[in-house]
Design an enzyme around this catalytic site. Sequence first.
Site, short mmCIF file in Angstrom:
data_model
loop_
_atom_site.label_atom_id
_atom_site.label_comp_id
_atom_site.label_asym_id
_atom_site.label_seq_id
_atom_site.Cartn_x
_atom_site.Cartn_y
_atom_site.Cartn_z
N SER A 1 0.84 -1.21 0.00
CA SER A 1 0.00 0.00 0.00
C SER A 1 0.87 1.25 0.00
O SER A 1 1.96 1.26 0.58
CB SER A 1 -0.86 -0.03 1.27
N TYR B 1 -1.60 -0.82 10.72
CA TYR B 1 -1.89 -1.43 9.41
C TYR B 1 -0.72 -1.20 8.45
O TYR B 1 -0.22 -2.12 7.80
CB TYR B 1 -3.19 -0.85 8.83
N LYS C 1 2.23 -3.84 6.53
CA LYS C 1 2.60 -3.90 5.10
C LYS C 1 4.11 -3.74 4.94
O LYS C 1 4.75 -4.46 4.17
CB LYS C 1 1.86 -2.81 4.33
#
Length: 336
Positions: free
Chosen positions: A124, A148, A152
């Site tokens: 992302s 989050y 990643k």
Amino acid sequence: MRILLTGGAGYIGSHTAVVLTQAGHEVVILDNFCNSQRSVLERLKSILGKGLLCIDVDVRNTASVSKALRDYQIDAVIHFAGLKAVGESVQNPLKYYANNVQGSISVLQAMQEVGIKTFVFSSSATVYGDPKYLPYDEDHPTQPMNPYGWTKLQVEEILHDLSKSDPQWKISCLRYFNPVGAHDSGLIGEDPNGIPNNLMPFISKVASGELPQLNIFGNDYLSKDGTGERDYIHVMDLADGHMAALDFLSNNSGWHAINLGTGVSTSVLELVEAFEGVIHKKLPKEFVERRPGDLPIYYAKVDKAKNTLGWEAKRSLQDMCRSSWDFKKKNLSPAQ
Ligand code: NAD
Ligand code: UD1
């Protein structure tokens, strides 16, 4: 090629399943349906004219992943499976590290055991964090702003180490910008339950009357019109980008981080206006406080995708709004 799509029943995975199958690849889905509906499989069947194999399992079940890789003689894995709600990751970081980091390690262990070394990872743009300059290129420093984002980046680092340990690995970390839109059939798309966090699903629910008005988070940013700017990318372009990444990896080993965006920065007001143009109606909206943690502007430098993958996004903002609205109209609850 035989390709395993973990999280293939989800929003981006299901669109990628369509593109890959229609290009002649054989797709197997592996999903535990924690954030998707089994009915997606029927819908994929309607689009494709044939059913896809699906294994209902958690990616952390390494033995089951190995078995799937062996049973279906898989050549490559695209790893979409992951949790993606930023706010929830702040509230419950362990859930995110366990699912996203442990889940990725489990898939990689299974691949190593079976001897499959081609891996595409759903990363992302959130790995970049606060922009030091824009557009973000792939060399921009990485400093995620929430758990989050850290999941990643940690998986990207694990993949980097893995590629250094064994040069046969072929790994692509695709850094998605803001995926929106739906397949032209209107059968698959993004339909979050309850009140959506993201802009496009929220706009669709206001347009359908499920929500009374759009709250625009801030109109005093140093942006083109005071509202936040993002790089929205049509999910079908994104799906094409995955196929291009697999083609690229067939001739290239090593670890490759690549932005998938359009390179175009669009404000909230511009997106709303484009949507209103599609539905020929003004939407009720109000400016409210900035959303905590929001960045004012970010968008992609897309040269690397163009030069290495030979891929670039083709679909317009109107295509993104039209397909989102078509999907919404086809999937209204009976009360609407
Ligand atoms: P999604 O939630 O629609 O799809 C993810 C799928 O993975 C779901 O079907 C879910 O059931 C499955 N899944 C989750 N955990 C699993 C597990 N432990 N075992 C098996 N299946 C599991 O999300 P999406 O929008 O399609 O995103 C796909 C990937 O792309 C995610 O990794 C996400 O973090 C990443 N990503 C998404 C966006 C976005 O805006 N949609 C942006 C950047 C990156
Ligand atoms: C969010 C995630 C990001 C993820 C991205 C992908 C956060 C903090 N970030 O980012 O990690 O990669 O989605 O889709 O959640 N907006 C409104 N009103 C709304 C909703 C959004 O004005 O009801 C504005 C936001 O302030 C922002 C823009 O719309 O300026 C886009 O928001 P959103 O769709 O949530 O995406 P991101 O903020 O980029």
